[in-house]
Design a protein around this motif. Structure first.
Motif, PDB file in Angstrom:
ATOM      1  N   HIS A 431      24.313  33.419  82.542  1.00 28.04           N
ATOM      2  CA  HIS A 431      25.725  33.739  82.404  1.00 28.04           C
ATOM      3  C   HIS A 431      26.405  33.603  84.024  1.00 28.04           C
ATOM      4  N   GLN A 432      25.694  33.486  85.012  1.00 26.80           N
ATOM      5  CA  GLN A 432      26.286  33.373  86.340  1.00 26.80           C
ATOM      6  C   GLN A 432      26.473  31.946  86.863  1.00 26.80           C
ATOM      7  N   ARG A 433      25.896  31.053  86.014  1.00 28.41           N
ATOM      8  CA  ARG A 433      25.853  29.618  86.210  1.00 28.41           C
ATOM      9  C   ARG A 433      26.949  29.100  85.670  1.00 28.41           C
ATOM     10  N   ASN A 434      27.287  27.758  85.989  1.00 32.02           N
ATOM     11  CA  ASN A 434      28.277  26.922  85.256  1.00 32.02           C
ATOM     12  C   ASN A 434      27.910  26.005  84.289  1.00 32.02           C
ATOM     13  N   ALA A 444      19.071  34.101  71.514  1.00 30.95           N
ATOM     14  CA  ALA A 444      20.323  35.013  71.988  1.00 30.95           C
ATOM     15  C   ALA A 444      20.369  34.865  73.532  1.00 30.95           C
ATOM     16  N   VAL A 445      21.349  34.651  74.153  1.00 23.49           N
ATOM     17  CA  VAL A 445      21.388  34.608  75.925  1.00 23.49           C
ATOM     18  C   VAL A 445      22.628  35.101  76.111  1.00 23.49           C
ATOM     19  N   ASP A 446      22.485  36.073  76.973  1.00 22.03           N
ATOM     20  CA  ASP A 446      23.619  36.920  77.428  1.00 22.03           C
ATOM     21  C   ASP A 446      24.866  36.258  77.995  1.00 22.03           C
ATOM     22  N   GLY A 447      26.142  36.322  77.559  1.00 20.59           N
ATOM     23  CA  GLY A 447      27.069  35.364  78.101  1.00 20.59           C
ATOM     24  C   GLY A 447      27.445  34.240  77.314  1.00 20.59           C
ATOM     25  N   PHE A 448      26.686  33.882  76.467  1.00 19.59           N
ATOM     26  CA  PHE A 448      26.847  32.520  75.487  1.00 19.59           C
ATOM     27  C   PHE A 448      26.595  33.172  73.917  1.00 19.59           C
ATOM     28  N   GLU A 474      11.175  26.137  60.068  1.00 13.03           N
ATOM     29  CA  GLU A 474      11.863  27.139  60.977  1.00 13.03           C
ATOM     30  C   GLU A 474      12.598  26.714  62.262  1.00 13.03           C
ATOM     31  N   PRO A 475      13.899  27.613  62.280  1.00  9.66           N
ATOM     32  CA  PRO A 475      14.704  27.255  63.737  1.00  9.66           C
ATOM     33  C   PRO A 475      13.700  27.214  65.043  1.00  9.66           C
ATOM     34  N   LYS A 476      13.760  26.139  65.720  1.00 12.65           N
ATOM     35  CA  LYS A 476      13.028  25.888  66.770  1.00 12.65           C
ATOM     36  C   LYS A 476      13.764  26.022  68.098  1.00 12.65           C
ATOM     37  N   VAL A 477      14.944  25.227  67.823  1.00 13.09           N
ATOM     38  CA  VAL A 477      15.913  24.927  69.041  1.00 13.09           C
ATOM     39  C   VAL A 477      17.408  25.749  68.671  1.00 13.09           C
ATOM     40  N   TYR A 478      17.803  26.321  69.815  1.00 13.92           N
ATOM     41  CA  TYR A 478      19.179  26.974  69.596  1.00 13.92           C
ATOM     42  C   TYR A 478      19.943  26.432  70.633  1.00 13.92           C
ATOM     43  N   VAL A 479      21.397  26.038  70.352  1.00 13.37           N
ATOM     44  CA  VAL A 479      22.201  25.387  71.179  1.00 13.37           C
ATOM     45  C   VAL A 479      23.429  26.648  71.335  1.00 13.37           C
ATOM     46  N   HIS A 480      23.525  27.024  72.547  1.00 18.14           N
ATOM     47  CA  HIS A 480      24.685  27.990  73.015  1.00 18.14           C
ATOM     48  C   HIS A 480      25.757  27.538  73.668  1.00 18.14           C
ATOM     49  N   GLY A 481      26.919  28.147  73.523  1.00 16.63           N
ATOM     50  CA  GLY A 481      28.000  27.709  74.313  1.00 16.63           C
ATOM     51  C   GLY A 481      28.390  29.052  74.976  1.00 16.63           C
ATOM     52  N   THR A 482      28.822  28.644  76.339  1.00 19.60           N
ATOM     53  CA  THR A 482      29.522  29.923  77.274  1.00 19.60           C
ATOM     54  C   THR A 482      30.542  30.641  76.580  1.00 19.60           C
ATOM     55  N   LEU A 483      30.636  32.106  76.713  1.00 17.97           N
ATOM     56  CA  LEU A 483      31.800  32.544  76.317  1.00 17.97           C
ATOM     57  C   LEU A 483      32.985  32.436  77.273  1.00 17.97           C
ATOM     58  N   ALA A 484      32.611  32.208  78.241  1.00 19.97           N
ATOM     59  CA  ALA A 484      33.742  31.945  79.409  1.00 19.97           C
ATOM     60  C   ALA A 484      34.773  30.660  78.992  1.00 19.97           C
ATOM     61  N   ASN A 485      34.302  29.948  78.178  1.00 19.72           N
ATOM     62  CA  ASN A 485      34.943  29.031  77.577  1.00 19.72           C
ATOM     63  C   ASN A 485      35.710  29.220  76.427  1.00 19.72           C
ATOM     64  N   LYS A 486      37.083  29.474  76.224  1.00 19.49           N
ATOM     65  CA  LYS A 486      37.897  29.703  75.191  1.00 19.49           C
ATOM     66  C   LYS A 486      37.619  28.638  74.152  1.00 19.49           C
ATOM     67  N   MET A 487      37.584  27.423  74.526  1.00 17.00           N
ATOM     68  CA  MET A 487      37.744  26.240  73.348  1.00 17.00           C
ATOM     69  C   MET A 487      36.449  26.278  72.850  1.00 17.00           C
ATOM     70  N   ILE A 488      35.358  26.729  73.350  1.00 14.48           N
ATOM     71  CA  ILE A 488      34.040  26.693  72.491  1.00 14.48           C
ATOM     72  C   ILE A 488      34.125  28.252  71.787  1.00 14.48           C
ATOM     73  N   VAL A 489      34.665  29.236  72.323  1.00 10.63           N
ATOM     74  CA  VAL A 489      34.709  30.218  71.234  1.00 10.63           C
ATOM     75  C   VAL A 489      35.609  30.210  69.960  1.00 10.63           C
ATOM     76  N   HIS A 490      36.629  29.495  70.280  1.00  9.82           N
ATOM     77  CA  HIS A 490      37.558  29.515  68.958  1.00  9.82           C
ATOM     78  C   HIS A 490      37.309  28.168  68.254  1.00  9.82           C
ATOM     79  N   LYS A 491      36.384  27.015  68.695  1.00 12.03           N
ATOM     80  CA  LYS A 491      36.030  26.161  67.807  1.00 12.03           C
ATOM     81  C   LYS A 491      34.996  26.270  66.825  1.00 12.03           C
ATOM     82  N   LYS A 492      35.055  25.649  65.617  1.00 15.78           N
ATOM     83  CA  LYS A 492      34.359  25.906  64.533  1.00 15.78           C
ATOM     84  C   LYS A 492      33.115  25.341  64.595  1.00 15.78           C
ATOM     85  N   TRP A 493      31.861  26.145  64.635  1.00 18.49           N
ATOM     86  CA  TRP A 493      30.548  25.894  64.877  1.00 18.49           C
ATOM     87  C   TRP A 493      29.760  25.704  63.343  1.00 18.49           C
ATOM     88  N   PRO A 494      28.641  25.134  63.321  1.00 15.92           N
ATOM     89  CA  PRO A 494      27.958  25.456  62.110  1.00 15.92           C
ATOM     90  C   PRO A 494      27.199  26.750  62.078  1.00 15.92           C
TER      91      PRO A 494
END
Length: 497
Positions: A431-434, A444-448, A474-494
């Motif tokens: 969460h400290q990186r860009n 689960a990853v903090d900040g994402f 079973e789930p093997k790979v997880y795709v996370h988006g940063t919470l710092a980007n509001k477009m990602i937070v409000h976008k509809k994801w699977p």
């Protein structure tokens, strides 16, 4: 016109059949795994970075042991015109991955054709036909024939060696194996030595002539790999010697797992040969035609010698499959030609059953393989639904697990996407990186925010009924988006379950 058409199918029909199956595997399972990473990244860099060596992937991620660039150079040269046309059409780099894999498949199947033609000349058209049938219904040989593994590059040269051996050109066969051993896979010496010893004992060759004709090839091969690989690795290097030292002398390959001595005979060969295994090994193929014995004994010796090494994988002995298929083909032809007799008719029905079972096993293995590259599918889906705008860079971090299970440089696309494979970043540090997105194995990853998951193959489950085999995922790979980007937070994801 009809005559020309029939001649075309008679001459190239088998090649089209095997090539179509191999191409189907490429299109349906296009991604690559960690074992293929060096060659696939090398092909990408040769095609896209060319002489700019500082941009090559292997200098940043050299792997455990170095590998030769010679195979990647050959495949890239063959694929380059098609990649150039693709670039003029502004197609994604992903299509270049399909092209290089198709090019490799053409090389391997061409060498297999050379061997198959010698089978036809020595044993007849019927044996050739069954050889093609057995190869077509087996999964592993055609599936692996397009995969840029050192073992497959060696397989192409070994196929040539088999063809020369059958033609009676024994020194060319030995020289082919010497080249394969020195350049692509040092373990091919375990096939070279039994074959050379058999040819000496049967007086097909003389020791003095062998030394005169083969030492030159050995020095030529060493010189070629030293020249090419020392330039590209930026240090004096004979890659396969370092591989030999690492695997055989230091025995560090055992760190990647071990199997019992009998594993090749009780697991790898049954899975790869399927119907051909009982035909060739249990007895029929081995004793139907005396000529086969001289061809199969060096290959059996190769597997027995290889079994002494504790680390075992199916791909290590894939070069033995063509010879076992020949042995099985001769047994199958004898059953087929005598099927009107009562006992042989029963064997013929068993043969048909084995062929049907082989097809079913190959289909099941294909489906499992389809689900075995979860990160490749995850990155493809991210590219499709993760675009936020066309002006802001979107950084994707790919962890080691994801890089090993489907993602290569060919899967990357142009701006605004940017990629990082930086290692040893703790979960707390992300969460400290860009980074805009993360593709990793952690739910689960903090900040994402977890945006979606990609399932991967877990195991096969057998049951009474249809279908008899159930693939468990079973789930093997997880795709996370940063919470710092509001477009990602409000976008509809699977979403993530």
């Amino acid at each position: 016109m009809a005559s020309d058409s029939s001649k075309f199918w008679e001459r190239y029909g088998y090649d089209l059949l095997l090539g179509s199956i191999a191409a189907f595997y490429v299109l349906m399972v296009p991604y690559t795994k960690v074992e293929e990473s060096f060659n696939v990244q090398a092909m990408h860099d040769i095609l896209y970075h060319r002489h700019h060596l500082d941009n090559y992937d292997h200098l940043e991620f050299p792997g455990v042991v170095p590998r030769t660039f010679i195979g990647a150079l050959l495949v890239s040269l063959l694929a380059a015109p098609f990649v150039f046309i693709m670039s003029l059409m502004h197609l994604p780099k992903f299509y270049s991955l399909l092209i290089v894999r198709m090019a490799l498949g053409c090389i391997i199947l061409y060498t297999l054709r050379f061997f198959r033609c010698q089978i036809r000349d020595k044993f007849g058209h019927q044996v050739e036909a069954f050889f093609v049938i057995l190869t077509a219904i087996q999964f592993h040989l055609l599936f692996y024939s397009t995969r840029p593994l050192p073992n497959i590059l060696a397989l192409g040269v070994v196929n040539l060696a088999y063809g020369y051996w059958f033609k009676g050109n024994f020194y060319a066969a030995l020289n082919s194996l010497i080249f394969a051993t020195i350049v692509f896979r040092c373990d091919m010496i375990l096939l070279l030595c039994p074959l050379g010893l058999q040819l000496l004992l049967t007086k097909e060759i003389s020791l003095w002539d062998s030394l005169k004709r083969c030492i030159g090839m050995a020095f030529l091969s060493i010189g070629l790999t030293l020249l090419v690989d020392s330039i590209l690795w930026k240090r004096l290097l004979w890659p396969e010697f370092e591989v030999f030292w690492f695997n055989s002398v230091l025995n560090k390959s055992s760190e990647w797992g071990t199997h019992a001595f009998h594993w090749y005979f009780t697991s790898a060969l049954p899975r790869s040969l399927l119907a051909a295994y009982p035909l060739s090994v249990v007895g029929l193929g081995l004793f139907v035609d005396r000529r086969v014995r001289s061809f199969i004994f060096p290959v059996l010796s190769f597997i027995l010698l290889y079994s002494k090494l504790p680390h075992k994988e199916l791909r290590f002995i894939i070069s033995s499959i063509p010879i076992f298929n020949l042995s099985a083909s001769i047994a199958a032809i004898r059953i087929y030609n005598n099927k009107k007799k009562p006992f042989w008719n029963l064997l013929f029905l068993v043969l048909l059953g084995l062929l049907l079972i082989s097809i079913g096993c190959s289909i099941s293995t294909f489906m499992a393989s389809y689900w075995n590259y979860p990160s490749g599918h995850a990155l493809k889906e991210l590219h499709q639904i993760g675009i936020l705008n066309d002006t802001t860079e979107q950084w994707v971090h790919i962890d080691t697990f994801s890089a090993m299970n489907g993602i290569s440089r060919f899967c990357e696309t142009d701006f605004p996407w940017r990629y990082s494979k930086e290692e040893q970043i703790s979960l707390e540090e992300f969460h400290q990186r860009n980074f805009t997105y993360l593709i990793n194995e952690h739910p689960a990853v903090d900040g994402f925010k977890c945006l979606f998951t990609e399932d991967g193959f877990l195991r096969a489950r057998f049951k009474f009924g249809f279908p008899p085999i159930i693939l468990v995922k079973e789930p093997k790979v997880y795709v996370h988006g940063t919470l710092a980007n509001k477009m990602i937070v409000h976008k509809k994801w699977p979403g993530c379950s």
